[in-house]
Structure formats: C-alpha cells, structure tokens
Design a protein around this motif. Structure first.
Motif, PDB file in Angstrom:
ATOM      1  N   GLN A 769      37.665   9.562   7.281  1.00  0.00           N
ATOM      2  CA  GLN A 769      37.975   8.155   7.050  1.00  0.00           C
ATOM      3  C   GLN A 769      37.485   7.698   5.683  1.00  0.00           C
ATOM      4  OE1 GLN A 769      37.245   5.928  10.530  1.00  0.00           O
ATOM      5  NE2 GLN A 769      37.963   3.982   9.726  1.00  0.00           N
ATOM      6  N   TRP A 770      36.354   8.229   5.231  1.00  0.00           N
ATOM      7  CA  TRP A 770      35.873   7.863   3.896  1.00  0.00           C
ATOM      8  C   TRP A 770      36.831   8.376   2.823  1.00  0.00           C
ATOM      9  CZ3 TRP A 770      32.526   4.676   1.671  1.00  0.00           C
ATOM     10  CH2 TRP A 770      32.241   4.865   0.322  1.00  0.00           C
ATOM     11  N   GLU A 771      37.323   9.577   2.993  1.00  0.00           N
ATOM     12  CA  GLU A 771      38.264  10.121   2.016  1.00  0.00           C
ATOM     13  C   GLU A 771      39.525   9.273   1.950  1.00  0.00           C
ATOM     14  OE1 GLU A 771      40.137  14.465   0.758  1.00  0.00           O
ATOM     15  OE2 GLU A 771      39.645  14.075   2.854  1.00  0.00           O
ATOM     16  N   ALA A 772      39.937   8.716   3.102  1.00  0.00           N
ATOM     17  CA  ALA A 772      41.160   7.923   3.143  1.00  0.00           C
ATOM     18  C   ALA A 772      40.946   6.497   2.642  1.00  0.00           C
ATOM     19  CB  ALA A 772      41.711   7.906   4.569  1.00  0.00           C
ATOM     20  N   THR A 773      39.809   5.909   2.933  1.00  0.00           N
ATOM     21  CA  THR A 773      39.607   4.480   2.628  1.00  0.00           C
ATOM     22  C   THR A 773      38.386   4.219   1.762  1.00  0.00           C
ATOM     23  OG1 THR A 773      38.264   4.122   4.635  1.00  0.00           O
ATOM     24  CG2 THR A 773      40.655   3.884   4.846  1.00  0.00           C
ATOM     25  N   GLY A 774      37.688   5.276   1.328  1.00  0.00           N
ATOM     26  CA  GLY A 774      36.439   5.099   0.595  1.00  0.00           C
ATOM     27  C   GLY A 774      36.582   4.290  -0.669  1.00  0.00           C
ATOM     28  N   GLU A 775      37.664   4.484  -1.416  1.00  0.00           N
ATOM     29  CA  GLU A 775      37.839   3.743  -2.664  1.00  0.00           C
ATOM     30  C   GLU A 775      37.983   2.248  -2.387  1.00  0.00           C
ATOM     31  OE1 GLU A 775      41.195   5.855  -4.207  1.00  0.00           O
ATOM     32  OE2 GLU A 775      39.941   7.015  -5.586  1.00  0.00           O
ATOM     33  N   GLU A 776      38.667   1.905  -1.315  1.00  0.00           N
ATOM     34  CA  GLU A 776      38.790   0.499  -0.941  1.00  0.00           C
ATOM     35  C   GLU A 776      37.431  -0.061  -0.502  1.00  0.00           C
ATOM     36  OE1 GLU A 776      41.700   0.245   2.087  1.00  0.00           O
ATOM     37  OE2 GLU A 776      43.310   1.151   0.883  1.00  0.00           O
ATOM     38  N   VAL A 777      36.654   0.750   0.196  1.00  0.00           N
ATOM     39  CA  VAL A 777      35.328   0.313   0.631  1.00  0.00           C
ATOM     40  C   VAL A 777      34.442   0.043  -0.576  1.00  0.00           C
ATOM     41  CG1 VAL A 777      33.235   1.010   1.846  1.00  0.00           C
ATOM     42  CG2 VAL A 777      35.471   1.493   2.847  1.00  0.00           C
ATOM     43  N   VAL A 778      34.483   0.945  -1.560  1.00  0.00           N
ATOM     44  CA  VAL A 778      33.676   0.748  -2.762  1.00  0.00           C
ATOM     45  C   VAL A 778      34.101  -0.528  -3.480  1.00  0.00           C
ATOM     46  CG1 VAL A 778      33.095   1.691  -5.026  1.00  0.00           C
ATOM     47  CG2 VAL A 778      33.191   3.202  -3.043  1.00  0.00           C
ATOM     48  N   ALA A 779      35.413  -0.739  -3.579  1.00  0.00           N
ATOM     49  CA  ALA A 779      35.906  -1.959  -4.234  1.00  0.00           C
ATOM     50  C   ALA A 779      35.427  -3.206  -3.492  1.00  0.00           C
ATOM     51  CB  ALA A 779      37.432  -1.925  -4.289  1.00  0.00           C
ATOM     52  N   GLU A 780      35.380  -3.134  -2.169  1.00  0.00           N
ATOM     53  CA  GLU A 780      34.904  -4.264  -1.376  1.00  0.00           C
ATOM     54  C   GLU A 780      33.421  -4.513  -1.620  1.00  0.00           C
ATOM     55  OE1 GLU A 780      34.236  -5.320   3.361  1.00  0.00           O
ATOM     56  OE2 GLU A 780      35.764  -3.843   2.776  1.00  0.00           O
TER      57      GLU A 780
END
Length: 898
Positions: A769-780
């Motif tokens: 899940q981090w690989e799929a959404t990690g960049e969005e999480v970091v941006a958040e």
C-alpha cells in the motif's frame, strides 16, 4: 403316651413361675354342689428349659429389622432422587430463563405476542408462553415441512409497518486498527464493556436494541410501541451513549493499554417509516428493512468521530418540537450512496466538552504560578493512564515472580552481595573494558544468556503455568495466583518508578513515552502468544523446550517488558550518528557507540538503584543470579534496538547462524539458551517497529509522527537531508531490507504462533500500500507542515503554551546535559505534592565518575477525591511542536539512519 412320670414331688423350675398355667384336673368329675367335703384337684403346668429352647426364636425380630431397613433404604433413595430431580429442575429452569431472556432480547413485546398467538393456533401440545415461542422458532428453523401450516401453505410472515420511528447506527471509529494490536480476549472485553453500558441506557430510555454487527450498534425507537417523541428519545439516547463511550474508553485504557482512549463513537440518526418483523429460517431474528435503515447507515458512515450526525428528516422533527437549539448545520453536504448530496446536522445536546468527566473542569489548573490549559491537563491525564497500565502489567508479572519463588523455595542471598553488584564493583562476566576504564553498557552485551533450567523444577513450574494460564499478560488487573499479593509499598514504588521514567521521556513527536508503551504492548502480546495454556506436565516440558525456556521464567518476561519501557528514555529526537557528528558530551561519554541506547540503560538502571526503590528491587531480584540475569536481559534487549552498530549486528547475525544452523558438538542447554537469547532480541526489535507490522492506520499514524520528528531535526539544522525528498523511497527500502526480513525471522523462530504470520502479512500489505499511495501520503504530510507554518523558510507557528514552554526550558535546560541520578526534592502546593527529581545517584558514580546530569522537569500532582488519589504526572519537557502536531512514539531507525 408321650408323658413321662418323673416323681411325686413338685419338680418344676421356679424361674418359670411367672408363666405358670393353672387348670382344674378332671373337672367333669367334680360335683356341682361344692358344699361338703369334696377333694378338688387342680393341675399347674410349667414350661421347661427344653420347651423354651424348642419354641423361642429371633426370626420375627429379623423380619422386623429387614422391613425397617427396606423402608429406610426406600426413603433415602427417594430423597436422593428428589434432590436430583430438583437439581435438574433448577438447571432446566435456569436454562429456560436464559433462553427466554435471549428470545425476549430478540423480539419486541408486541412481536412476541403475535408469535405466541400464532403458536397457539398451531396447537403445539404441552407448550405455552415463551417456551412455545422457542419451540416455534426451533420448528420454523427446521426442515421445509416445518415451514408449512396444517393446510400445506407457508405460515403468514410476522411483519408490520411502523410509520414513525427513529433509527441510530453507532460505530467505533478506529476500532479495526486498535483491534489489530490486541489479543482476541481484549477485543471482547472492550466491546462487552461498551455495549453493556449502551444496553443499560437503552432499557432506561425505552429504546429497542436491534443488533450488533461487528462494532456497529443498531437501535430503534418508536416500535413496537409507538412513541410520539421517538426522535427526542433517540437523540438523548445517542448523547448518553456518546458520553458513556468517552468515560468507558478512558477507564479501559488502564486495562487494555495505550490508544484505547483514542477510540471514539461515530453516530448517525435518521427518522422515517420502517418494515419490521421476524425473518424466519435458520436462527430467526427480528429485523428492520427499508430506506430508513439505509439512510441511518449513511448518516453514520459519513459522520465525524465523537459526534452525532442527524438527517434532515430528524432535524425537521426536532425543529417542530422546539429543539432547534440542539442542531448545528454541517458546513459541507455529504455524498451518500444512492442518495446524492444530503444536508445534515450535528447534535449538540448537553455537549459541554467534558461534561462526562467526573473530575474535569473547564478552568485551567495552576502549577507553581504557571497556568495549564485543558489541552495540557488532558495530555497529562493520558500519560497517567498509560503509566498506570504499565504499572498493572509489571505488577502482574511481579506477582508471578513471587509465586514462582515460593513454589521453588528460592532463598534470597545476602543483601551485601547484591549491593556490591549494584554499585558496579562486582564481577560482570564477559565485559571487555580494560581495567581502570569506565565500563560501558555495550560491553555487557552477552552472546548467550542462561535462563533457569526448567527440567530441575519441572512439577513446580507446571503448577505455576497452570495457575496463570493465558491471563499471564492479557489481564494484568486479575491476579492469576490466588493469595499472592505484593506489599503496598512495592506497588507504590513501582508506580513512582514508572511515572518518573515517563517524565524522563522528551516530548518528541515520535520517540516519547507513548511510543515506549506501544512497544511494551507489542512485547506483552508476543509473550502471551508464546505461553500456551492447559497442558499436562509432559506437554509443558515439551513447551519449555519448544520456546527455549522463555515460558518458564517470569523474571525474563519482566525484564523484557521493563526494557521496552526504558529503551528510549531521554531520546533527543535525532539519530546516534547526529549526536556523534555534533560532538555531544553524551556521545563522547559512550565512545560514540550506541549512544542513545547506553544512555537509556544507565538512566533507567541508575534510577532503579536509588534508595527510595529498595522494596521494588527486593521483589525484582532476590539473589545474585537473578540480578545478573535481569541486567543481562535488559542490556541485551535495549542494545538490540540499535540496528546500525556494525559490531552488534554482526554479533546477532553470527549468533543466529550458529543457533539455527549446524549445532553439532554443542550441548543442548547452551544451544537452547542461545536460541532464547536470539528470540528475545528479535522480539524486542519487532516490537520496536511493530507499527510497520500492524494495521495500515496504525502504520500511518506512527509513520507521520516519525516524519515530523525527522523534519523537525532537519528544520533545526540537525539533519542534512530533507525527509520530504527521500521519505517515499526510504520507507520502501526500510520495508525491503529490514522490516520484512525481520518479520520472516519471527516466523523462523517458530515460537510466536499466529502472531508471526500476522506480523508478516501486515508488513507485506503495508509495503504494497505504501508503494501504491506513499507519494500521496508524503504530499499530505508536507501539506500539514505547510499549514502549520513548519516548512523550512516559513515563519514558525507561535507556541500557544508560552508559559509551559518557558517552564520546560527552565527545568530541562539545553540538549547537551550531563548524566547522573540522585536525590529528590518535594514541595507542597494547593494541597498537593510536586516531586522535582534531581538526579545524581551515588550508584552511578563508580560507573560515570564525576559526570552528572540534572534531570528536572518531572513531578507529581496529586489531589484527593472521595478517598482515592488522582495523579497527574507533570512532565513538561521541551515541546517545540505546535499544538495539534503529533506527540508520540518511535522506530528504531531514528537511532541510526532511516
């Protein structure tokens, strides 16, 4: 012809005179006229001994006694039978009452009456009342022929339309993530405690509980008995449930551990018509159907935690009833599936912020001239609850240790021998420091820690294992050893020690006391999975071998939980490498190796050796062997959290290859203890980063806090790399090269049961899940920093707690502080006691020379309420993060590199 003449004189036996029989002899020869001289002869008959012997017998007595015995036996048999019948009748009555209570809870009274009427028409013999309803349900849930009436047609469904009802859906926000870190029994303790409160409120408010689906509680008002103010009743019921939830989770946090108080109730309410009836078949139940149910569910699922969201229809009814003041329109409309955009409202009935807290006040508290806002007080109360949970866990294991010593009759050593070791003068095996130089904690790391040999005391320890069973760790509030208690002074000292340790944690976003408690909770969970209940002696012996002796020694359990508690004491929020680079005094003191870990051990152990904890120490270890084992376990466990030190990593890797590779030529006990040492180190390592092997929400929570901590270090010029640029790829590498291999090693250890599979599964899923959404999480997360004005080159947001910050700055000093532990000073204020700890213990002097460190900034705020003491741990360490920013836990990587 049968008579014998014996003589002319009287020859009878005088003893038979009393039975003599006198009779006329030849009476017919006697004249009728007795006058004159006539000779009247009489004959007297006496029995003889031979006559008596021939006719006297005890047979009638025997028959009489036999008859009496038969009657007595019959009476006893009847009484026994009667007792058995009564016992069976009581059991049947009890079971019937339970069944009736169950049936009554399934169906409203009106529906029960309908069922009973239909039951009577079907003429089920010998069945009446609720028992008939039960038979009806059993028959209805049977074969197809049971679903047909006498004429062959299906029976008429029991259903009705209720036009005026209000339905509530209540869901526990955060429950799924919370339950992923708990044992199954703890999950049910939470749900039963909360929903028992809701059921009690429902009876009082005349609200019908429909069902519980997972962690969602469904209730309805307005059926089966119509109520014109059903919407008002339901709103009050919902508010009561919300208040009860707030109180209950805080009380349960002491029993169930950290984050329990974070659970919130999310409530949705909608009013309208509904179809209700008995859905027959297997396990018949009373059910509600219709659009009103769907809309109420949408109100809950789109709601806000710790709030009650009501629909427009319910709001209209409240407004018509003059309750418009209860409503606050929601600013944004919600998107409900199949409904489109809906305008909703939040219920503010009796909502005063903390009206349900028995000791809560909207006013600020004052401490030595400094005003503390409610936010600070709540933070302190939260830390108190977590500290109390830790005290309960450690106290439970201490009771296990006392019971074990009693069972094995372990005698204490002379106190002087233990004090010699405590003072640092005695012998520590396998230390490498040259004579005359300061002995380092890292030098005490053992390749093999020898645990007690279970085989020597096999039966005694079996009794201990049987007495504690699975409640050893899961239910610390319940003693598993009846009659085994700890002196009040021991518990007071344990509580004082844990509170002081809590105060020594800095208020970093990640590396703080809440993180330590999270690690301790993971440790207790893994230890509880090692301990298997209800095995016979031989199986317990095999269990000991299978778990390498860890299950047999409560001192081992205590040391591991203790290590989890103290492993990050005084962590500065930057890795060891940064402390070395800055040339910090503490780094020079420990020769630039495992700085934070050695500092934590020295601070915690030095505090434990203070005179005020004498009684506590006497319960932790009673002889030299126990003291050495306790310290070795603590040192090895804490040092294992340093995953960057090359020498420690090589030692652990070599030990793993030796233990789980070819062990030919090594005796069984040495091999077992080597494996035990490895299992313990991997247990504490996995617990230290357990958030990465738990539910995604848990991982996100701690990952964000660690990100904020790393960025704070970068912003303060204590880190070279900007984590906003490297965080995404760094986490993937962290999963691939540390977390997932560690989770696989847990499984390879073979002692953690399903927990090892659970940890590995969560680790793999979080990585995906981090690989799929990690960049969005970091941006958040970057967006949150920007909103708070914390991005570098942005103007920092002003700390709203200036007085608290200045107090912390005054009491804690600079980041480079000298080491030591020592005396305590106490001051009284407002009828309470505040302990200000100034460390500088004589015990640490032989180990640290002239180095000292003043550790202030902790104390205890105590007030009395109806005979019970309320404790607020006033630990106001440096808090440079703005209000609302994360304030908790840690991952091992921050001590080294991410």
């Amino acid at each position: 012809s049968n008579a014998s003449f014996l003589g002319g004189e009287d020859l009878h036996d005088p003893k038979y005179d009393h039975v003599a029989v006198e009779h006329l002899f030849a009476g017919h020869y006697n004249p009728e006229d007795e006058s004159g001289d006539h000779c009247i002869y009489t004959m007297t008959i006496y029995p003889s001994e031979s006559f008596e012997a021939e006719y006297k017998t005890l047979t009638p007595l025997f028959f009489c006694l036999a008859t009496v015995a038969v009657f007595v036996f019959a009476i006893i048999t009847f009484l026994i039978f009667d007792c058995l019948v009564q016992k069976r009748q009581r059991a049947l009555t009890k079971a019937a009452r339970k069944h009736m209570a169950l049936v009554s809870s399934l169906f409203p009274k009106k529906i029960r009456r309908k069922l009973l009427r239909e039951q009577s028409t079907r003429k089920i013999k010998n069945k009446s009342g609720k028992a008939g309803l039960r038979s009806y349900l059993d028959k209805e849930s049977g074969a197809d022929e049971g679903n047909k009436s006498n004429n062959g047609n299906p029976p008429k469904p029991i259903a009705d339309l209720f036009s005026e009802t209000t339905i509530m859906f209540a869901d526990i926000a955060g429950f799924t993530a919370w339950s992923s870190t708990r044992e199954p029994s703890q999950v049910f303790i939470l749900l039963e405690s909360i929903y028992r409160q809701f059921d009690s409120i429902a009876k009082r408010r005349r609200v019908f509980k429909v069902e519980v689906v997972g962690d969602c509680y469904v209730a309805v008002c307005g059926l089966p008995d119509p109520q014109h103010n059903h919407f008002v009743i339901m709103c009050r019921f919902a508010q009561d449930c919300l208040n009860a939830m707030r109180i209950q989770v805080k009380q349960l946090e002491v029993q169930l551990g950290p984050d329990t108080a974070d659970l919130m109730l999310r409530v949705g309410i909608h009013s309208g018509p509904v179809v209700a009836g008995v859905l027959r078949g297997d396990k018949s139940r009373f059910q509600l159907f219709g659009d009103t149910m769907n809309t109420a569910s949408r109100m809950e699922s789109n709601g806000v935690p710790d709030n009650i969201q009501v629909s427009q229809e319910t709001a209209n009814l409240l407004k018509a009833a003059g309750k418009e003041s209860w409503l606050i329109p929601r600013e944004d409309k919600i998107e409900a599936k199949g409904k489109g955009l809906l305008q909703t409202y939040f219920l503010t009935l009796d909502k005063k912020g903390c009206e349900t807290e028995s000791n809560c006040s909207a006013e600020t508290l004052s401490l030595s001239g400094f005003d503390l806002s409610n936010a600070v007080v709540k933070k302190i109360e939260r830390r108190n609850r977590i500290a109390d949970w830790t005290v309960e866990v450690l106290g439970k294991i201490l009771r296990d240790m006392v019971a074990r010593r009693k069972s094995l009759k372990i005698m204490p050593d002379d106190i002087s021998a233990i004090e010699t070791l405590e003072a640092g003068i005695g012998d520590y095996a396998n230390t490498t420091s040259p004579p005359g130089e300061m002995r380092m904690v890292i030098d005490e790391v053992q390749e093999i820690i020898f645990l007690p040999d279970y085989r020597k005391d096999h039966k005694s320890i079996s009794r201990i294992l049987h007495s504690s069973k699975s409640s050893r760790i899961l239910h610390p509030s319940k003693s598993s050893h009846h009659g085994t208690t700890l002196h009040s002074s021991v518990m007071d000292e344990l509580r004082d020690y844990v509170w002081t340790i809590a105060s020594l944690y800095n208020d970093n976003p990640f590396h703080n006391f809440e993180h330590a408690s999270h690690v301790a909770m993971s440790v207790t969970k893994l230890l509880s999975r090692i301990v298997a209940p209800d095995l016979d002696h031989e199986k317990e012996k095999n269990l000991h071998d299978h778990t390498y002796g860890i299950t047999s020694d409560p001192l081992t359990h205590f040391a591991i939980v203790f290590a989890a508690l103290i492993h990050d004491v005084d962590h500065t929020g930057v890795p060891n490498a940064q402390l070395v680079k800055e040339g910090a005094e503490v780094a020079r003191m420990y020769n630039n190796r495992s700085v934070a870990e050695q500092n934590s051990v020295d601070l915690a152990m030095g505090l434990l050796l203070e005179p005020r904890f004498k009684n506590l120490r006497s319960q932790i270890y009673t002889n030299v062997s126990e003291y050495k084992r306790f310290r070795q376990l603590v040192v090895n466990s804490v040092m294992a959290t340093d995953i960057v030190d090359k020498d420690l990593k090589k030692l652990q890797q070599d030990r793993w290859e030796t233990a789980f590779g070819d062990t030919t030529g090594e005796d069984a006990q040495t091999s077992t203890n080597r494996k035990a040492t490895i299992v313990i180190e991997h247990l504490i390592q996995a617990s230290d980063v357990s958030h990465t092997m738990q539910h995604w929400s848990i991982y996100r929570k701690w990952n964000e806090r660690f990100f904020f901590e790393c960025y704070q270090a970068y912003r303060d010029g204590r880190a070279e790399k900007d984590p906003t640029e490297t965080w995404y790829k760094g986490e993937i590498g962290f999963f691939d090269f540390y977390i997932i291999p560690l989770a696989k090693k847990l499984k390879d250890c073979g002692v953690f049961g399903v927990s090892s599979d659970e940890y590995l599964s969560y680790a793999m899923e979080n990585r995906r899940q981090w690989e799929a959404t990690g960049e969005e999480v970091v941006a958040e997360m970057v967006s949150k920093l920007k909103q708070k004005g914390l991005l570098k080159n942005d103007r920092p947001r002003r700390n709203l707690l200036e007085k608290g910050s200045s107090l912390r700055s005054l009491m804690r000093g600079n980041s480079q502080r000298s080491l030591g532990l020592g005396s305590s000073q106490r001051s009284l204020m407002r009828g309470t006691s505040q302990r200000s700890l100034m460390k500088g213990s004589s015990h640490s002097s032989p180990r640290r020379g002239s180095s000292q460190r003043n550790l202030m900034g902790n104390g205890s705020y105590r007030s009395s309420a109806q005979g019970s003491s309320r404790r607020l741990l006033m630990s106001l360490g440096r808090d440079n993060s703005p209000p609302g920013s994360p304030l908790s836990s840690r991952s091992t990587t921050s001590k080294g590199s991410h």
